[in-house]
Enzyme design. Structure first.
Site, PDB file in Angstrom:
ATOM      1  N   LYS A   1       0.837  -1.221   0.000  1.00  0.00           N
ATOM      2  CA  LYS A   1       0.000   0.000   0.000  1.00  0.00           C
ATOM      3  C   LYS A   1       0.859   1.253   0.000  1.00  0.00           C
ATOM      4  CE  LYS A   1      -2.554   2.661   3.501  1.00  0.00           C
ATOM      5  NZ  LYS A   1      -1.468   3.289   4.270  1.00  0.00           N
ATOM      6  N   ASN A   2       1.824   1.333   0.917  1.00  0.00           N
ATOM      7  CA  ASN A   2       2.563   2.588   1.086  1.00  0.00           C
ATOM      8  C   ASN A   2       3.549   2.871  -0.053  1.00  0.00           C
ATOM      9  OD1 ASN A   2       1.066   3.183   3.306  1.00  0.00           O
ATOM     10  ND2 ASN A   2       2.638   2.624   4.814  1.00  0.00           N
TER      11      ASN A   2
ATOM     12  N   ARG B   1      -4.355   9.559   3.202  1.00  0.00           N
ATOM     13  CA  ARG B   1      -3.189  10.300   3.670  1.00  0.00           C
ATOM     14  C   ARG B   1      -2.292  10.678   2.487  1.00  0.00           C
ATOM     15  NH1 ARG B   1      -1.263  13.468   7.405  1.00  0.00           N
ATOM     16  NH2 ARG B   1       0.954  13.246   7.748  1.00  0.00           N
TER      17      ARG B   1
ATOM     18  N   CYS C   1      -5.524   7.788   8.454  1.00  0.00           N
ATOM     19  CA  CYS C   1      -5.862   7.334   9.803  1.00  0.00           C
ATOM     20  C   CYS C   1      -5.641   8.448  10.823  1.00  0.00           C
ATOM     21  CB  CYS C   1      -5.005   6.133  10.178  1.00  0.00           C
ATOM     22  SG  CYS C   1      -5.356   4.685   9.177  1.00  0.00           S
TER      23      CYS C   1
ATOM     24  N   ARG D   1      -0.732  14.745  12.767  1.00  0.00           N
ATOM     25  CA  ARG D   1       0.127  14.251  11.679  1.00  0.00           C
ATOM     26  C   ARG D   1       0.505  15.449  10.798  1.00  0.00           C
ATOM     27  NH1 ARG D   1      -2.222   8.757   9.078  1.00  0.00           N
ATOM     28  NH2 ARG D   1      -0.031   8.533   8.492  1.00  0.00           N
ATOM     29  N   PRO D   2       1.381  16.328  11.313  1.00  0.00           N
ATOM     30  CA  PRO D   2       1.710  17.538  10.554  1.00  0.00           C
ATOM     31  C   PRO D   2       2.480  17.209   9.273  1.00  0.00           C
ATOM     32  CG  PRO D   2       3.165  17.314  12.455  1.00  0.00           C
ATOM     33  CD  PRO D   2       2.149  16.207  12.553  1.00  0.00           C
ATOM     34  N   ILE D   3       2.500  18.175   8.338  1.00  0.00           N
ATOM     35  CA  ILE D   3       3.315  17.980   7.127  1.00  0.00           C
ATOM     36  C   ILE D   3       4.336  19.118   7.004  1.00  0.00           C
ATOM     37  CG2 ILE D   3       1.655  16.542   5.855  1.00  0.00           C
ATOM     38  CD1 ILE D   3       0.976  19.117   4.226  1.00  0.00           C
ATOM     39  N   ASP D   4       4.752  19.644   8.156  1.00  0.00           N
ATOM     40  CA  ASP D   4       5.697  20.766   8.136  1.00  0.00           C
ATOM     41  C   ASP D   4       7.018  20.407   7.451  1.00  0.00           C
ATOM     42  OD1 ASP D   4       5.739  19.145  10.629  1.00  0.00           O
ATOM     43  OD2 ASP D   4       7.582  20.273  11.006  1.00  0.00           O
ATOM     44  N   GLN D   5       7.459  19.152   7.557  1.00  0.00           N
ATOM     45  CA  GLN D   5       8.744  18.783   6.936  1.00  0.00           C
ATOM     46  C   GLN D   5       8.624  18.697   5.410  1.00  0.00           C
ATOM     47  OE1 GLN D   5      11.638  18.643   8.888  1.00  0.00           O
ATOM     48  NE2 GLN D   5      10.094  19.479  10.285  1.00  0.00           N
TER      49      GLN D   5
ATOM     50  N   ASP E   1       2.812   0.513  12.286  1.00  0.00           N
ATOM     51  CA  ASP E   1       1.616  -0.014  11.618  1.00  0.00           C
ATOM     52  C   ASP E   1       1.272  -1.438  12.057  1.00  0.00           C
ATOM     53  OD1 ASP E   1       1.572   2.395  10.342  1.00  0.00           O
ATOM     54  OD2 ASP E   1       2.180   1.637   8.380  1.00  0.00           O
TER      55      ASP E   1
ATOM     56  N   ILE F   1       5.987   6.755  17.630  1.00  0.00           N
ATOM     57  CA  ILE F   1       5.748   7.514  16.388  1.00  0.00           C
ATOM     58  C   ILE F   1       4.469   8.345  16.500  1.00  0.00           C
ATOM     59  CG2 ILE F   1       5.523   7.355  13.850  1.00  0.00           C
ATOM     60  CD1 ILE F   1       8.151   6.122  14.750  1.00  0.00           C
TER      61      ILE F   1
ATOM     62  N   ARG G   1      -9.173   0.255   2.954  1.00  0.00           N
ATOM     63  CA  ARG G   1      -8.173   1.207   2.427  1.00  0.00           C
ATOM     64  C   ARG G   1      -6.838   0.500   2.241  1.00  0.00           C
ATOM     65  NH1 ARG G   1      -6.331   5.200   6.079  1.00  0.00           N
ATOM     66  NH2 ARG G   1      -4.808   5.443   4.460  1.00  0.00           N
TER      67      ARG G   1
HETATM   68  C1  LIG Z   1       0.917   6.610   3.242  1.00  0.00           C
HETATM   69  C2  LIG Z   1       2.020   6.157   4.120  1.00  0.00           C
HETATM   70  O1  LIG Z   1       3.107   5.834   3.670  1.00  0.00           O
HETATM   71  N1  LIG Z   1       1.754   6.073   5.412  1.00  0.00           N
HETATM   72  C3  LIG Z   1       2.772   5.637   6.328  1.00  0.00           C
HETATM   73  C4  LIG Z   1       3.715   6.776   6.569  1.00  0.00           C
HETATM   74  O2  LIG Z   1       2.906   7.852   7.066  1.00  0.00           O
HETATM   75  P1  LIG Z   1       3.507   9.315   7.117  1.00  0.00           P
HETATM   76  O3  LIG Z   1       4.344   9.544   5.907  1.00  0.00           O
HETATM   77  O4  LIG Z   1       2.366  10.216   7.363  1.00  0.00           O
HETATM   78  O5  LIG Z   1       4.405   9.193   8.377  1.00  0.00           O
HETATM   79  P2  LIG Z   1       5.745   9.987   8.706  1.00  0.00           P
HETATM   80  O6  LIG Z   1       6.896   9.053   8.559  1.00  0.00           O
HETATM   81  O7  LIG Z   1       5.754  11.239   7.910  1.00  0.00           O
HETATM   82  O8  LIG Z   1       5.505  10.370  10.218  1.00  0.00           O
HETATM   83  C5  LIG Z   1       6.332   9.916  11.247  1.00  0.00           C
HETATM   84  C6  LIG Z   1       6.270  10.886  12.388  1.00  0.00           C
HETATM   85  O9  LIG Z   1       6.806  12.145  11.985  1.00  0.00           O
HETATM   86  C7  LIG Z   1       5.893  13.190  12.262  1.00  0.00           C
HETATM   87  N2  LIG Z   1       5.968  14.175  11.172  1.00  0.00           N
HETATM   88  C8  LIG Z   1       5.866  13.754   9.869  1.00  0.00           C
HETATM   89  C9  LIG Z   1       5.938  14.653   8.842  1.00  0.00           C
HETATM   90  C10 LIG Z   1       6.120  16.018   9.131  1.00  0.00           C
HETATM   91  O10 LIG Z   1       6.204  16.871   8.261  1.00  0.00           O
HETATM   92  N3  LIG Z   1       6.225  16.403  10.430  1.00  0.00           N
HETATM   93  C11 LIG Z   1       6.153  15.516  11.472  1.00  0.00           C
HETATM   94  O11 LIG Z   1       6.251  15.887  12.628  1.00  0.00           O
HETATM   95  C12 LIG Z   1       4.526  12.492  12.298  1.00  0.00           C
HETATM   96  O12 LIG Z   1       3.596  13.243  13.059  1.00  0.00           O
HETATM   97  C13 LIG Z   1       4.867  11.169  12.923  1.00  0.00           C
HETATM   98  O13 LIG Z   1       4.940  11.308  14.318  1.00  0.00           O
HETATM   99  O14 LIG Z   1       4.698   6.383   7.537  1.00  0.00           O
HETATM  100  C14 LIG Z   1       4.153   6.058   8.815  1.00  0.00           C
HETATM  101  C15 LIG Z   1       5.300   5.742   9.751  1.00  0.00           C
HETATM  102  O15 LIG Z   1       5.943   4.597   9.372  1.00  0.00           O
HETATM  103  C16 LIG Z   1       3.172   4.901   8.684  1.00  0.00           C
HETATM  104  O16 LIG Z   1       2.508   4.733   9.909  1.00  0.00           O
HETATM  105  C17 LIG Z   1       2.136   5.140   7.609  1.00  0.00           C
HETATM  106  O17 LIG Z   1       1.472   3.934   7.305  1.00  0.00           O
HETATM  107  C1  LIG Z   2      -1.323   4.762   9.065  1.00  0.00           C
HETATM  108  C2  LIG Z   2      -1.508   4.080   7.944  1.00  0.00           C
HETATM  109  O1  LIG Z   2      -1.922   4.581   6.782  1.00  0.00           O
HETATM  110  P1  LIG Z   2      -2.083   6.116   6.292  1.00  0.00           P
HETATM  111  O2  LIG Z   2      -0.767   6.767   6.512  1.00  0.00           O
HETATM  112  O3  LIG Z   2      -2.417   5.938   4.863  1.00  0.00           O
HETATM  113  O4  LIG Z   2      -3.174   6.719   7.103  1.00  0.00           O
HETATM  114  C3  LIG Z   2      -1.245   2.619   7.874  1.00  0.00           C
HETATM  115  O5  LIG Z   2      -1.073   2.118   6.743  1.00  0.00           O
HETATM  116  O6  LIG Z   2      -1.212   1.957   8.924  1.00  0.00           O
END
Ligand SMILES: CC(=O)N[C@H]1[C@@H](OP(=O)(O)OP(=O)(O)OC[C@H]2O[C@@H](n3ccc(=O)[nH]c3=O)[C@H](O)[C@@H]2O)O[C@H](CO)[C@@H](O)[C@@H]1O
Ligand SMILES: C=C(OP(=O)(O)O)C(=O)O
Length: 430
Positions: free
Chosen positions: A22-23, A92, A116, A121-125, A304, A326, A396
């Site tokens: 999926k990811n 996501r 989820c 789950r910020p996207i600041d990075q 996960d 996490i 999903r």
């Molecule tokens: C679609 C997808 O691939 N989803 C996966 C991806 O989610 P996703 O890409 O959202 O997860 P991240 O690796 O970015 O997040 C990891 C941690 O970093 C924090 N963070 C992230 C980005 C940012 O800009 N700022 C920040 O603070 C998040 O809040 C979290 O605590 O990796 C996660 C961690 O392995 C998995 O649980 C999800 O299944």
């Molecule tokens: C958290 C997950 O997915 P998503 O990042 O797509 O919400 C997941 O696959 O467990």
């Protein structure tokens, strides 16, 4: 409303085949936007996230065919259509449209993503990366507006090793002018898979899978044919099921190296895990020992799989502690498994589970994707008939899960049920 109905206590036996990751899928599909000719991706899972992304690519004018796990995407007629609302909110990974559309069109408008609910789950990075490459980024009414005259390579240090930010910056940087370096990059296998696709499209990427990724921008990218990697989280879910209620289960189409942390924890519990090149066999386990788990970025124990694993720990002889480093709120399933008799409590970022417990069937609700997987495992173990609601979360991310589990001997099926309004329920009660 559709639900899953599970009659528990039926041992699982036989072979189960894992689908594409999926990811990876959710990043590979948007990556095709960057090509100047058709991209074919083989082995995609048939999950809601993939169907939603297909629709999103069609909304921006792409021609997409998806049949039997094979998606052919012709990106030539795509346009930079703004997508502030709608389907982007269903998953996501719609955030990858930001990097891919910025890379190709130098502008994009994408609504903040769904996915989820696991705490903030910020996207600041991601945004920090896009800005470093020269984009102007603003958040207007919940949608991210990105615009750049030109994208220029830059050195970007990620404050957290984010999977999404690492991939999104790669997507935006492959067509930028000059060299981009991503430091403290995430190392998940899905990142290598996306880098492999981009490289086969003509991108110049070194170091994917390590914490420093170097990208030399190129002028254009072309179509290619790519086969996706197997889903390590789906595979891990089936390993956990095999340890919980298996009578000899082979998990086929796995890369055992991707599951080292899970295998190590299962072995610590006393579960035998036999690895071959692309298969894992788990014989019927004897008694289970408790273990402590801490989720970490790859190659640590994946967050996960934390939720499914907690259900297995209800069957161990003693107390286990599961800590999620996490996400701050990934224990919503604990309330649901407690309805089924699990002896569990949540303290801060940890859940404490004490076993062994004979679980009892109940009507439960999936609050998110892996909570749903956890409830299926609990239902398979429980005495009686369990009903799982809000299964769209599960669909999903798990391809064909009902048929796959039925083939192993599980009594599980999807059924439509009538829903009662609160008013109707109150009348019946009075
Ligand atoms: C679609 C997808 O691939 N989803 C996966 C991806 O989610 P996703 O890409 O959202 O997860 P991240 O690796 O970015 O997040 C990891 C941690 O970093 C924090 N963070 C992230 C980005 C940012 O800009 N700022 C920040 O603070 C998040 O809040 C979290 O605590 O990796 C996660 C961690 O392995 C998995 O649980 C999800 O299944
Ligand atoms: C958290 C997950 O997915 P998503 O990042 O797509 O919400 C997941 O696959 O467990």
């Amino acid at each position: 409303m559709d639900v899953y109905k599970i009659a528990g206590e039926k041992p699982l036996k036989g072979t189960i085949k894992v689908s594409g990751a999926k990811n990876s899928a959710v990043a590979l599909i948007p990556a095709s936007i960057l090509a100047n000719s058709p991209v074919t991706i083989e082995g995609l899972p048939e999950i809601l996230d993939v169907w939603t992304l297909k629709t999103l690519l069609e909304e921006i004018g792409g021609n997409v065919e998806f049949d039997d796990g094979r998606m052919v995407i012709d990106p030539r007629s795509m346009v930079d259509m703004p997508m502030p609302n709608g389907n982007v909110k269903k998953l996501r990974a719609s955030y990858y449209l930001m990097g891919a559309m910025l890379g190709r069109f130098k502008k994009a408008v994408i609504g903040l993503p769904g996915g989820c609910h696991l705490g903030p789950r910020p996207i600041d990075q991601h945004i920090k990366g896009f800005e470093a490459l020269g984009a102007q980024v603003t958040n207007e009414h919940g949608a991210i507006y990105l615009r750049a005259e030109e994208l220029r390579g830059a050195k970007i240090y990620l404050d957290v090793s984010s999977v999404g930010a690492t991939i999104n910056i790669m997507l935006a940087a492959v067509l930028a002018t000059g060299k981009t370096i991503i430091e403290n990059a995430a190392k998940e296998p899905e990142i290598i898979d996306v880098a492999t696709l981009l490289t086969n499209m003509g991108a110049k990427i070194k170091g994917a899978g390590t914490n420093v990724i170097r990208i030399e921008g190129v002028e254009e990218l072309h179509g290619t044919n790519h086969t996706i990697i197997p889903d390590r989280i789906e595979a891990g879910t089936y390993m956990i099921m095999a340890a919980a209620i298996g009578d000899g289960v082979t998990i086929d189409n796995v890369i055992p190296l991707h599951l080292e942390a899970v295998t190590a924890k299962l072995r610590e519990m006393g579960v035998e895990v036999m690895e071959e090149e692309e298969r894992i066999f788990i014989p019927k386990p004897k008694s289970l020992k408790p273990v402590d788990i801490k989720t970490l970025v790859y190659p640590g124990f994946p967050t996960d799989l934390q939720q499914p694993f907690t259900v297995l720990l209800t069957q161990a002889n003693g107390s286990s502690i599961v800590t999620d480093t996490i996400y701050s709120a990934r224990f919503k399933h604990i309330d649901e498994i407690s309805r089924m008799g699990a002896v569990a409590k949540v303290e801060g970022r940890s859940a404490i589970l004490t076993g062994p417990t004979k679980l009892e069937a109940a009507t439960v609700t999936a609050t998110d994707l892996r909570a749903g997987a956890a409830l299926i495992i609990a239902g398979l173990l429980a005495k009686g008939n369990t009903e799982v609601h809000d299964i769209f979360h599960i669909e999903r991310g798990y391809s064909d899960i009902i048929a796959k589990l039925q083939d192993l001997g599980a009594d599980i099926h999807r059924e439509s049920i009538e829903t009662e309004s609160a008013n109707q329920a109150a009348k019946r009660f009075n």
